[in-house]
Write an enzyme that holds these catalytic residues in place. Structure first.
Site, PDB file in Angstrom:
ATOM      1  N   ASP A  64       0.821  -1.345   0.091  1.00  0.00           N
ATOM      2  CA  ASP A  64       0.082  -0.159  -0.113  1.00  0.00           C
ATOM      3  C   ASP A  64       0.848   1.205  -0.141  1.00  0.00           C
ATOM      4  OD1 ASP A  64      -1.474   2.127   0.853  1.00  0.00           O
ATOM      5  OD2 ASP A  64      -2.771   1.081   2.312  1.00  0.00           O
ATOM      6  N   SER A 157      -3.096  14.350 -14.555  1.00  0.00           N
ATOM      7  CA  SER A 157      -4.549  13.804 -15.096  1.00  0.00           C
ATOM      8  C   SER A 157      -4.880  15.373 -15.964  1.00  0.00           C
ATOM      9  CB  SER A 157      -5.460  13.610 -14.148  1.00  0.00           C
ATOM     10  OG  SER A 157      -6.691  13.732 -14.825  1.00  0.00           O
ATOM     11  N   TYR A 172     -10.238  14.724  -6.542  1.00  0.00           N
ATOM     12  CA  TYR A 172      -9.086  14.064  -7.357  1.00  0.00           C
ATOM     13  C   TYR A 172      -8.334  15.107  -8.029  1.00  0.00           C
ATOM     14  CZ  TYR A 172      -7.723  11.344 -11.549  1.00  0.00           C
ATOM     15  OH  TYR A 172      -6.647  10.716 -12.432  1.00  0.00           O
ATOM     16  N   LYS A 176      -4.383  15.582  -7.700  1.00  0.00           N
ATOM     17  CA  LYS A 176      -3.456  15.363  -8.818  1.00  0.00           C
ATOM     18  C   LYS A 176      -2.737  16.672  -9.135  1.00  0.00           C
ATOM     19  CE  LYS A 176      -4.071  11.194 -10.424  1.00  0.00           C
ATOM     20  NZ  LYS A 176      -2.895  10.149 -10.577  1.00  0.00           N
ATOM     21  N   THR A 207      -9.229   2.097 -20.531  1.00  0.00           N
ATOM     22  CA  THR A 207      -8.592   0.818 -19.543  1.00  0.00           C
ATOM     23  C   THR A 207      -9.880   0.332 -18.896  1.00  0.00           C
ATOM     24  OG1 THR A 207      -8.941   2.611 -17.385  1.00  0.00           O
ATOM     25  CG2 THR A 207      -6.820   2.667 -18.707  1.00  0.00           C
TER      26      THR A 207
HETATM   27  N1  NAD Z   1      -7.789   6.068 -17.209  1.00  0.00           N
HETATM   28  C1  NAD Z   1      -7.845   7.371 -17.465  1.00  0.00           C
HETATM   29  O1  NAD Z   1      -8.710   7.899 -18.261  1.00  0.00           O
HETATM   30  C2  NAD Z   1      -6.766   8.480 -16.782  1.00  0.00           C
HETATM   31  C3  NAD Z   1      -6.743   9.577 -17.010  1.00  0.00           C
HETATM   32  C4  NAD Z   1      -5.890  10.380 -16.309  1.00  0.00           C
HETATM   33  C5  NAD Z   1      -5.137  10.036 -15.392  1.00  0.00           C
HETATM   34  N2  NAD Z   1      -5.066   8.916 -15.166  1.00  0.00           N
HETATM   35  C6  NAD Z   1      -4.279   8.249 -14.059  1.00  0.00           C
HETATM   36  O2  NAD Z   1      -3.412   7.137 -14.380  1.00  0.00           O
HETATM   37  C7  NAD Z   1      -3.355   6.252 -13.267  1.00  0.00           C
HETATM   38  C8  NAD Z   1      -3.590   5.061 -13.374  1.00  0.00           C
HETATM   39  O3  NAD Z   1      -5.239   4.873 -13.823  1.00  0.00           O
HETATM   40  P1  NAD Z   1      -5.978   3.813 -14.182  1.00  0.00           P
HETATM   41  O4  NAD Z   1      -7.148   4.155 -15.367  1.00  0.00           O
HETATM   42  O5  NAD Z   1      -5.304   2.550 -14.975  1.00  0.00           O
HETATM   43  O6  NAD Z   1      -6.666   3.139 -12.891  1.00  0.00           O
HETATM   44  P2  NAD Z   1      -6.758   1.607 -12.362  1.00  0.00           P
HETATM   45  O7  NAD Z   1      -7.883   1.829 -11.191  1.00  0.00           O
HETATM   46  O8  NAD Z   1      -7.086   0.592 -13.353  1.00  0.00           O
HETATM   47  O9  NAD Z   1      -5.593   1.453 -11.729  1.00  0.00           O
HETATM   48  C9  NAD Z   1      -5.040   2.168 -10.663  1.00  0.00           C
HETATM   49  C10 NAD Z   1      -4.133   1.036 -10.036  1.00  0.00           C
HETATM   50  O10 NAD Z   1      -3.649   1.672  -8.689  1.00  0.00           O
HETATM   51  C11 NAD Z   1      -3.649   0.573  -7.672  1.00  0.00           C
HETATM   52  N3  NAD Z   1      -3.718   1.152  -6.264  1.00  0.00           N
HETATM   53  C12 NAD Z   1      -4.693   1.742  -5.712  1.00  0.00           C
HETATM   54  N4  NAD Z   1      -4.459   2.211  -4.469  1.00  0.00           N
HETATM   55  C13 NAD Z   1      -3.301   1.882  -4.140  1.00  0.00           C
HETATM   56  C14 NAD Z   1      -2.472   1.884  -3.078  1.00  0.00           C
HETATM   57  N5  NAD Z   1      -2.861   2.251  -1.797  1.00  0.00           N
HETATM   58  N6  NAD Z   1      -1.587   1.417  -3.038  1.00  0.00           N
HETATM   59  C15 NAD Z   1      -0.752   0.635  -4.162  1.00  0.00           C
HETATM   60  N7  NAD Z   1      -1.655   0.535  -5.427  1.00  0.00           N
HETATM   61  C16 NAD Z   1      -2.784   1.203  -5.488  1.00  0.00           C
HETATM   62  C17 NAD Z   1      -4.802  -0.135  -7.943  1.00  0.00           C
HETATM   63  O11 NAD Z   1      -4.835  -1.561  -7.497  1.00  0.00           O
HETATM   64  C18 NAD Z   1      -4.576  -0.241  -9.728  1.00  0.00           C
HETATM   65  O12 NAD Z   1      -4.144  -1.501  -9.914  1.00  0.00           O
HETATM   66  C19 NAD Z   1      -3.961   6.860 -12.079  1.00  0.00           C
HETATM   67  O13 NAD Z   1      -3.269   7.398 -11.255  1.00  0.00           O
HETATM   68  C20 NAD Z   1      -5.060   7.809 -12.768  1.00  0.00           C
HETATM   69  O14 NAD Z   1      -5.565   8.697 -11.837  1.00  0.00           O
HETATM   70  C21 NAD Z   1      -6.174   7.721 -15.611  1.00  0.00           C
END
Ligand code: NAD
Length: 276
Positions: A64, A157, A172, A176, A207
Site C-alpha cells: 500500500d 491528469s 481527485y 493530482k 482502461t
Molecule cells: N484512465 C484514465 O482515463 C486516466 C486519465 C488520467 C489519469 N489517469 C491516472 O492514471 C493512473 C492509472 O489509472 P487507471 O485508469 O489505470 O486506474 P486503475 O484503477 O485501473 O489502476 C490504478 C491502480 O492503482 C492501484 N492502487 C490503488 N490504490 C493503491 C494503493 N494504496 N497502493 C498501491 N496501489 C494502489 C490499483 O490497485 C490499480 O492497480 C491513475 O493515477 C489515474 O489517476 C487515468
C-alpha cells in the site's frame, strides 16, 4: 546508440497490476528495463508476460503506497534484488465521483492518501536510492550528453488542466494538482544528483475502468469522446512515445515539466451543450 533504449535499467512502477500502470510497465519492459511493481491487488498475467516477451526481470510486491514503512522496505528489497533503481513511475491512483458540496472526509483522506502521499513516499524512497548510487559513482558522464542517472515520472491528469461537466471530481483534481506541484521543486532539488523529474498527464484513456463506465454510464463516456478533437477515447499504447521519451536519454534536457497527452480535449472551447 538507441536513445530510447532502457536496457539494463530498473523501473519501479506503482499501480501497475492493471490499467495504465500495466501499460507503462509493458512500454518500459519492451524498451529493455527490468520491472518492479508495487500494488495492492494481484497483477494481471500480462505483467509476468513482459518478462518472457522481452527477457527482462519482473517482480511484484503487495504494498500500500500510503504506508511509509512498507514502501521503504519494498524499495530496499528492489535495490537488493535488482542492484539499482533508475526509473520511478507513480501510476497508483484512485478517483471517486462526489459533488464538492458533499465531499466526504473519507474521500479526501483516501484520494490524497493514494494519489499524493503515495506518490510522494515512493518517489522519495526511489530518489534516496538513486542519490546513494550517484554518491558511489566514481565519475559522471561527460558534459554534452544526458548526464542524468535517474528519472521520476508522476502521473497527473487532464483533470488538472480542464474540468468536465459530467464528473464531480474536485478532490481527485486537487490531489493530482498536488502531484504536479511536486514536479518543479523536485526537479530543482534533485538536478544536482542527476535526477530528472516530470509528470505525464493523460486525457481520457481506455482502461478497464473506462470499459466499466461504458457499461454503467455510457453517456459519460460518450461525453468524453465528444470532448476530444478526435471524438474518441485514447488507447494506453498512445502514451508510449510520451512515457518512453520521459524515461529515456531522449529527454535528457527535459525536467520540471508536465506533458499533457489528451487528444486535444483541453485545446478548444467545448460547445456549451453537447445535446444531440
Ligand atoms: N484512465 C484514465 O482515463 C486516466 C486519465 C488520467 C489519469 N489517469 C491516472 O492514471 C493512473 C492509472 O489509472 P487507471 O485508469 O489505470 O486506474 P486503475 O484503477 O485501473 O489502476 C490504478 C491502480 O492503482 C492501484 N492502487 C490503488 N490504490 C493503491 C494503493 N494504496 N497502493 C498501491 N496501489 C494502489 C490499483 O490497485 C490499480 O492497480 C491513475 O493515477 C489515474 O489517476 C487515468
Amino acid at each position: 546508440m538507441d536513445q530510447f533504449s532502457l536496457k539494463g535499467q530498473t523501473a519501479v512502477l506503482t499501480g501497475a497490476a492493471r490499467g495504465l500502470g500495466l501499460a507503462f510497465a509493458q512500454i518500459l519492459g519492451e524498451a529493455g528495463a527490468n520491472i518492479a511493481v508495487l500494488d495492492v491487488i494481484q497483477p494481471e498475467e500480462a505483467l509476468y508476460k513482459i518478462g518472457t516477451d522481452h527477457n527482462v526481470k519482473v517482480s511484484y510486491q503487495k504494498v500500500d503506497v500510503t504506508n511509509r514503512q512498507a514502501v521503504n522496505q519494498a524499495i530496499e528489497t528492489i535495490e537488493k534484488e535488482f542492484g539499482a533503481i533508475h526509473i520511478n513511475v507513480n501510476a497508483a491512483g484512485v478517483v471517486t465521483d462526489e459533488p464538492f458540496l458533499t465531499t466526504s472526509d473519507s474521500n479526501i483522506e483516501r484520494t490524497f492518501g493514494v494519489n499524493f502521499t503515495g506518490s510522494f513516499l515512493v518517489a522519495q524512497a526511489c530518489a534516496n536510492s538513486m542519490v546513494r548510487r550517484r554518491k558511489q559513482m566514481d565519475s559522471v558522464p561527460p558534459i554534452g550528453h544526458d548526464t542524468s542517472i535517474g528519472n521520476i515520472v508522476f502521473i497527473g491528469s487532464i483533470a488538472t488542466h480542464i474540468s468536465t461537466t459530467v464528473q464531480n471530481i474536485s478532490c481527485y483534481a486537487a490531489s493530482k494538482a498536488a502531484v504536479r506541484g511536486l514536479v518543479k521543486p523536485l526537479a530543482m532539488e534533485l538536478a544536482q544528483y542527476g535526477i530528472r523529474v516530470n509528470s505525464l498527464s493523460p486525457g481520457y484513456m481506455m482502461t478497464d475502468m473506462m470499459r466499466g463506465l461504458q457499461v454503467k454510464q455510457p453517456e459519460l463516456v460518450s461525453q468524453f469522446e465528444k470532448e476530444t478533437l478526435f471524438k474518441r477515447i485514447g488507447y494506453p499504447d498512445e502514451l508510449k512515445g510520451a512515457m518512453l521519451f520521459l524515461c529515456s536519454r531522449a529527454s535528457g534536457w527535459y525536467t520540471g515539466q508536465d506533458l499533457l497527452v489528451d487528444g486535444g480535449a483541453s485545446s478548444w472551447k467545448h460547445p456549451a451543450s453537447f445535446a444531440a
